[in-house]
Write an enzyme that holds these catalytic residues in place. Structure first.
Site, mmCIF file in Angstrom:
data_model
loop_
_atom_site.group_PDB
_atom_site.id
_atom_site.type_symbol
_atom_site.label_atom_id
_atom_site.label_comp_id
_atom_site.label_asym_id
_atom_site.label_seq_id
_atom_site.Cartn_x
_atom_site.Cartn_y
_atom_site.Cartn_z
ATOM 1 C CG ASN A 48 128.895 29.607 6.832
ATOM 2 O OD1 ASN A 48 129.856 28.876 7.025
ATOM 3 N ND2 ASN A 48 127.678 29.133 6.636
ATOM 4 C CD GLU A 94 128.519 25.211 7.256
ATOM 5 O OE1 GLU A 94 128.549 24.075 6.768
ATOM 6 O OE2 GLU A 94 128.324 26.244 6.579
ATOM 7 C CG ASP A 125 124.397 30.885 5.676
ATOM 8 O OD1 ASP A 125 123.474 31.183 4.884
ATOM 9 O OD2 ASP A 125 125.169 29.921 5.492
ATOM 10 C CG ASN A 160 121.563 28.199 4.118
ATOM 11 O OD1 ASN A 160 122.332 28.206 3.161
ATOM 12 N ND2 ASN A 160 121.852 27.606 5.270
ATOM 13 C CG ASP A 177 126.511 34.874 4.167
ATOM 14 O OD1 ASP A 177 126.524 34.081 5.113
ATOM 15 O OD2 ASP A 177 126.909 34.593 3.022
ATOM 16 C CG ASP A 220 131.431 27.496 1.216
ATOM 17 O OD1 ASP A 220 131.439 27.982 2.361
ATOM 18 O OD2 ASP A 220 130.833 26.438 0.941
ATOM 19 C CG HIS A 221 129.520 31.557 3.420
ATOM 20 N ND1 HIS A 221 128.229 32.023 3.394
ATOM 21 C CD2 HIS A 221 129.433 30.200 3.391
ATOM 22 C CE1 HIS A 221 127.391 31.003 3.353
ATOM 23 N NE2 HIS A 221 128.090 29.881 3.345
#
Length: 265
Positions: free
Chosen positions: A10, A37, A150, A152, A221, A250-251
């Site tokens: 991501n 994303e 991802d 989530n 992930d 942030d991943h």
């Protein structure tokens, strides 16, 4: 099977983090990459920059939000599906499927679902049901299949540094975890957890409260393998160094290694 490194990442904005993505691709040279994303319209996808470092690409963009892509090293992915079945009026770019290096690759960006309860969480669960239904046909295929992206979803408390801090978050809700468990029950193998059943492995550290510096992460992930591909799994991991770079997502990239022969039980 062909020896392959397959990764999901991501990027949290492909234009903002293009340099980080290129640096990782040049250093680690994965054979197949699923990106999520993108936060970019189709016309703004950096296809030429990726081609310059050896990657063909398919992408399903969306301005400012969502967006997924599949990259292939020294090859061009062959698209088989754009978007999940079940909603002809789908407005969000969250699923892309292609044949790459002998593997059918489903790249997904499952809805976050926050705040919950509410319409965003309802959409998350509805999208999850569509994924489960489509995945059923892929799981039973004699062809190697990976569903990477991802999700989530934090599958269990082992996959988060502190469940208490996230109890109200959509990623930890019982409905989210139950949907992920039902997906696995079809016969998919969660690659990282299969190889490292006892370890705490994180793929995401948000930008708040020094979560990266404190190793306060989440595992959201995932790479799921169907029975035709799972026996060839030899290794898996997270390229956490990417999260430590300047202007990082942030991943961190999460990857698996596929071998040429089935591993011994």
């Amino acid at each position: 099977m062909k020896k392959l490194k397959i990764a999901t990442f991501n990027v949290n904005g492909i234009r903002a983090h293009q340099a980080n993505l290129i640096a990782w691709l040049e250093r680690d040279q994965p054979d197949i990459v699923c990106l999520q994303e993108l936060k970019a319209a189709d016309k703004d996808f950096p296809a030429s920059a990726l081609e310059a470092v050896g990657y063909g690409a398919l992408w399903h963009g969306q301005s400012s939000w969502n967006g997924v892509a599949i990259l292939a090293r020294d090859a061009q992915p062959l698209e088989s599906r754009r978007g999940l079945p079940g909603d002809p009026d789908e407005q969000q770019s969250r699923y892309l499927e292609a044949a790459v290096h002998g593997v059918l690759v489903g790249c997904l960006y499952l809805p976050n679902g926050n705040p919950q309860p509410g319409p965003k969480f309802d959409y998350k669960l509805a999208w999850f049901e569509r994924l489960i239904e489509h995945a059923r046909t892929l799981q039973s295929s004699d062809h190697p299949v990976v569903l990477a992206g991802d999700y989530n979803v934090v599958p269990t408390d082992q996959d988060i540094y502190s469940p208490k801090s996230w109890l109200k978050d959509a990623l930890l809700q019982p409905e989210s975890r139950e949907a992920y468990a039902r997906l696995l029950e079809q016969g998919w193998t969660d690659a990282l957890r299969a190889l490292y059943p006892e370890e705490r492995i994180y793929t995401f550290w948000d930008y708040f409260r020094q979560h990266w510096q404190k190793s306060s992460g989440l595992r959201i992930d995932h790479l799921l393998l169907n029975p035709a591909l799972a026996p060839y799994l030899t290794d898996a991991g997270v390229d956490a160094w990417v999260r430590n770079e300047a202007h990082a997502s942030d991943h961190a990239p999460t990857w698996i290694q596929i071998g040429t022969r089935k591993r011994k039980r």
